[in-house]
Motif scaffolding. Structure first.
Motif, PDB file in Angstrom:
ATOM      1  N   SER A 140       0.819  -1.216   0.000  1.00  0.00           N
ATOM      2  CA  SER A 140       0.000   0.000   0.000  1.00  0.00           C
ATOM      3  C   SER A 140       0.850   1.263   0.000  1.00  0.00           C
ATOM      4  O   SER A 140       0.420   2.305  -0.506  1.00  0.00           O
ATOM      5  CB  SER A 140      -0.938   0.013   1.209  1.00  0.00           C
ATOM      6  N   ILE A 141       2.046   1.203   0.558  1.00  0.00           N
ATOM      7  CA  ILE A 141       2.860   2.414   0.694  1.00  0.00           C
ATOM      8  C   ILE A 141       3.289   2.954  -0.677  1.00  0.00           C
ATOM      9  O   ILE A 141       2.968   4.106  -1.016  1.00  0.00           O
ATOM     10  CB  ILE A 141       4.071   2.157   1.614  1.00  0.00           C
ATOM     11  N   PRO A 142       3.997   2.184  -1.502  1.00  0.00           N
ATOM     12  CA  PRO A 142       4.365   2.743  -2.813  1.00  0.00           C
ATOM     13  C   PRO A 142       3.166   2.974  -3.713  1.00  0.00           C
ATOM     14  O   PRO A 142       3.155   3.941  -4.499  1.00  0.00           O
ATOM     15  CB  PRO A 142       5.305   1.683  -3.405  1.00  0.00           C
ATOM     16  N   ILE A 143       2.148   2.129  -3.611  1.00  0.00           N
ATOM     17  CA  ILE A 143       0.983   2.286  -4.481  1.00  0.00           C
ATOM     18  C   ILE A 143       0.270   3.596  -4.191  1.00  0.00           C
ATOM     19  O   ILE A 143      -0.035   4.382  -5.104  1.00  0.00           O
ATOM     20  CB  ILE A 143       0.019   1.089  -4.318  1.00  0.00           C
ATOM     21  N   LEU A 144      -0.002   3.881  -2.923  1.00  0.00           N
ATOM     22  CA  LEU A 144      -0.754   5.097  -2.591  1.00  0.00           C
ATOM     23  C   LEU A 144       0.076   6.352  -2.826  1.00  0.00           C
ATOM     24  O   LEU A 144      -0.471   7.395  -3.193  1.00  0.00           O
ATOM     25  CB  LEU A 144      -1.250   5.039  -1.150  1.00  0.00           C
ATOM     26  N   HIS A 145       1.368   6.270  -2.620  1.00  0.00           N
ATOM     27  CA  HIS A 145       2.208   7.439  -2.921  1.00  0.00           C
ATOM     28  C   HIS A 145       2.172   7.748  -4.421  1.00  0.00           C
ATOM     29  O   HIS A 145       2.075   8.923  -4.817  1.00  0.00           O
ATOM     30  CB  HIS A 145       3.647   7.201  -2.458  1.00  0.00           C
ATOM     31  N   ARG A 146       2.224   6.744  -5.254  1.00  0.00           N
ATOM     32  CA  ARG A 146       2.171   6.972  -6.705  1.00  0.00           C
ATOM     33  C   ARG A 146       0.813   7.511  -7.131  1.00  0.00           C
ATOM     34  O   ARG A 146       0.721   8.393  -7.993  1.00  0.00           O
ATOM     35  CB  ARG A 146       2.510   5.684  -7.444  1.00  0.00           C
ATOM     36  N   LEU A 147      -0.246   6.981  -6.527  1.00  0.00           N
ATOM     37  CA  LEU A 147      -1.578   7.487  -6.864  1.00  0.00           C
ATOM     38  C   LEU A 147      -1.737   8.943  -6.449  1.00  0.00           C
ATOM     39  O   LEU A 147      -2.304   9.757  -7.192  1.00  0.00           O
ATOM     40  CB  LEU A 147      -2.645   6.629  -6.189  1.00  0.00           C
ATOM     41  N   ALA A 148      -1.232   9.278  -5.254  1.00  0.00           N
ATOM     42  CA  ALA A 148      -1.325  10.673  -4.796  1.00  0.00           C
ATOM     43  C   ALA A 148      -0.513  11.594  -5.697  1.00  0.00           C
ATOM     44  O   ALA A 148      -0.958  12.697  -6.047  1.00  0.00           O
ATOM     45  CB  ALA A 148      -0.843  10.774  -3.350  1.00  0.00           C
ATOM     46  N   GLU A 149       0.681  11.150  -6.090  1.00  0.00           N
ATOM     47  CA  GLU A 149       1.505  11.960  -6.992  1.00  0.00           C
ATOM     48  C   GLU A 149       0.834  12.157  -8.351  1.00  0.00           C
ATOM     49  O   GLU A 149       1.066  13.177  -9.020  1.00  0.00           O
ATOM     50  CB  GLU A 149       2.869  11.288  -7.178  1.00  0.00           C
ATOM     51  N   ALA A 150      -0.014  11.207  -8.736  1.00  0.00           N
ATOM     52  CA  ALA A 150      -0.715  11.308 -10.016  1.00  0.00           C
ATOM     53  C   ALA A 150      -2.000  12.122  -9.912  1.00  0.00           C
ATOM     54  O   ALA A 150      -2.734  12.246 -10.897  1.00  0.00           O
ATOM     55  CB  ALA A 150      -1.035   9.914 -10.550  1.00  0.00           C
ATOM     56  N   GLY A 151      -2.287  12.662  -8.720  1.00  0.00           N
ATOM     57  CA  GLY A 151      -3.433  13.545  -8.567  1.00  0.00           C
ATOM     58  C   GLY A 151      -4.689  12.911  -8.018  1.00  0.00           C
ATOM     59  O   GLY A 151      -5.765  13.523  -8.055  1.00  0.00           O
ATOM     60  N   ALA A 152      -4.606  11.716  -7.478  1.00  0.00           N
ATOM     61  CA  ALA A 152      -5.798  11.045  -6.950  1.00  0.00           C
ATOM     62  C   ALA A 152      -6.145  11.569  -5.557  1.00  0.00           C
ATOM     63  O   ALA A 152      -5.268  11.954  -4.778  1.00  0.00           O
ATOM     64  CB  ALA A 152      -5.569   9.539  -6.877  1.00  0.00           C
ATOM     65  N   GLN A 153      -7.428  11.582  -5.246  1.00  0.00           N
ATOM     66  CA  GLN A 153      -7.923  11.805  -3.890  1.00  0.00           C
ATOM     67  C   GLN A 153      -8.166  10.426  -3.281  1.00  0.00           C
ATOM     68  O   GLN A 153      -8.927   9.640  -3.836  1.00  0.00           O
ATOM     69  CB  GLN A 153      -9.205  12.632  -3.905  1.00  0.00           C
ATOM     70  N   ILE A 154      -7.548  10.140  -2.138  1.00  0.00           N
ATOM     71  CA  ILE A 154      -7.555   8.776  -1.603  1.00  0.00           C
ATOM     72  C   ILE A 154      -8.361   8.702  -0.312  1.00  0.00           C
ATOM     73  O   ILE A 154      -8.183   9.508   0.607  1.00  0.00           O
ATOM     74  CB  ILE A 154      -6.118   8.285  -1.347  1.00  0.00           C
TER      75      ILE A 154
END
Length: 441
Positions: A341-355
């Motif tokens: 979850s750590i690298p996945i959510l960081h990449r999603l946040a960097e891509a502009g996602a609201q998590i």
């Protein structure tokens, strides 16, 4: 019988509580003031099913005590277990042994009679002999032997693994048979309650026992990376990875365990131990290419999962709400170490996602490790509210009970990316969800 357990972390606490359940008087030494205070007050600083009641009952019976005085704990103990941390060393992944060596020096000062000093921590080959050197240098006159007793505890089922193990590996200095025999007698007494089970006590040399832990974990990690690659191949060819894994697992030479596809392995053992074994092999000039490749495949696996989620959203998650079910590296633990979850959510946040995210027990541990701005929900269904895509990262059983119709009603766009394959594809699609899983057509 009295033993001391140096270290009140996961391994030390579980092992100490289980030894106490055997009827042994166990003194657990913990030098972290906050952790020690919690243990003395009956608060368990880690999540492990059944551990709280086991600690409470043995503490009340007087068989399990907690303190920070090594001299007091070691004096009179027949065996002293070293269960301190061996984190990866910065830069090369080798195990950092500073805490093990420090414990050995303190134990040497505290020994009052013949004592078996046992490494429970996961340590590189040669560590037990190095501990013996430290003790002899510190106090040449003391009477002791060293042993290696690696742990094989799975988070979430550690108590059962300890009380009903498949095997107990004990390494002794077989170059000195008489001394090895004396130490073996002590450790047979420690593990005597297991004589009524089917557990195998396997006595080996020191180096063999130390290497067995790394080899075992690396082999299991390799199975995970293998089935993840097969899952990708199944998707390309229209095959079903679960049927494939069942077909493989029915072969007793392969076995069914650790053939579940997902976003990559994590936790406190597999990432650390595969890196450490690679380093051990390199230093011995006997490179283990399979282990090195396992590490590379796993890292690439985690890195690629964010792209899989973005692809399910039409190529981009910018401005979209991503609901996440599960944060810990596996269910039945609050451990976030090396969680996918750590690298996945960081990449999603960097891509502009609201998590938005929910985990039954892991959210407090997750918050310092995940991107700022993640919204932590109070239950699983709240994660789906207004979500464009729902992602399953940890296979907690409570998520399996979520009704597809309830998800459709709450989500803005019904895209589900199930990276643990916990849902039935037909039921999800029948409810109107755009459902993607791993390695299934």
């Amino acid at each position: 019988m009295r033993i001391a357990m140096i270290g009140g972390g996961y391994v030390g606490l579980v092992s100490g509580a289980c030894f106490a359940e055997f009827g042994i008087h166990v003194s657990v030494v913990e030098t972290n003031p906050a952790r020690l205070s919690a243990l003395r007050e009956g608060r368990i600083p880690i999540y492990e099913p059944g551990l709280d009641s086991l600690v409470a009952s043995n503490s009340q019976a007087g068989r399990l005590t907690f303190g920070d005085d090594i001299a007091q704990a070691v004096a009179g103990a027949e065996a002293v277990f070293i269960a301190v941390g061996t984190p990866p060393r910065n830069g090369d992944g080798a195990a950092d042994l500073q805490y093990v060596h420090a414990a050995a020096r303190q134990i040497a000062q505290a020994i009052t009679g013949y004592t078996v000093i046992v490494t429970k921590s996961t340590v590189p080959v040669g560590t037990s002999r190095r501990i013996a050197e430290i003790i002899r240098t510190t106090r040449p006159e003391v009477d002791f032997d060293v042993a290696s007793n690696p742990e094989f505890l799975r988070e979430g089922s550690a108590i059962g693994d300890f009380m009903r193990p498949e095997r107990v590996i004990i390494g002794l200095d077989q170059k000195q048979p008489e001394r090895a025999s004396r130490a073996e007698a002590v450790l047979r007494q420690v593990y005597r309650p297991l004589s009524s089970t089917d557990a195998t006590l396997l006595f080996t040399g020191l180096e063999t026992a130390e290497l067995t832990k790394y080899a075992s974990n690396s082999f299991l990690a390799m199975k995970i990376s293998f089935i993840n690659e097969m899952a990708d191949l199944c998707e390309k060819l229209g095959a079903d990875v679960h049927q494939l894994a069942k077909g493989m697992g029915l072969d007793s030479r392969i076995g069914r365990e650790f053939l579940q596809p997902g976003p990559g392995y994590g936790g406190s053992c597999f990432p650390k131990d595969t890196l450490a074994l690679s380093r051990i092999a390199q230093e011995a000039q006997s490179a283990s290419r399979l282990v090195e490749t396992t590490v590379q495949v796993n890292e690439a696996r985690k890195a690629g999962m964010a792209g899989r989620i973005a692809a399910a959203c039409g190529g981009s998650v910018a401005g979209k709400t991503v609901g996440v079910l599960g944060l810990t590296f596996k269910p039945e633990t609050d451990d976030m170490r090396e969680s996918a979850s750590i690298p996945i959510l960081h990449r999603l946040a960097e891509a502009g996602a609201q998590i938005k995210a929910f985990d039954p027990v892991g959210m407090d541990a997750a918050k310092p490790l995940l991107p700022e701005g993640v919204e932590y929900c109070t239950d699983a269904l709240s994660v789906a509210d207004g979500a464009d895509v729902l992602v399953v990262l940890t296979e907690w059983n409570i998520f399996r009970a979520l009704a597809p119709e309830a998800l459709v009603a709450r989500m803005r766009h019904g895209v589900v990316v199930d990276l643990r394959n916990i849902f039935d594809p037909a039921a999800m699609r029948a409810a109107g969800l755009q459902y993607q899983s791993v390695g299934r057509p």
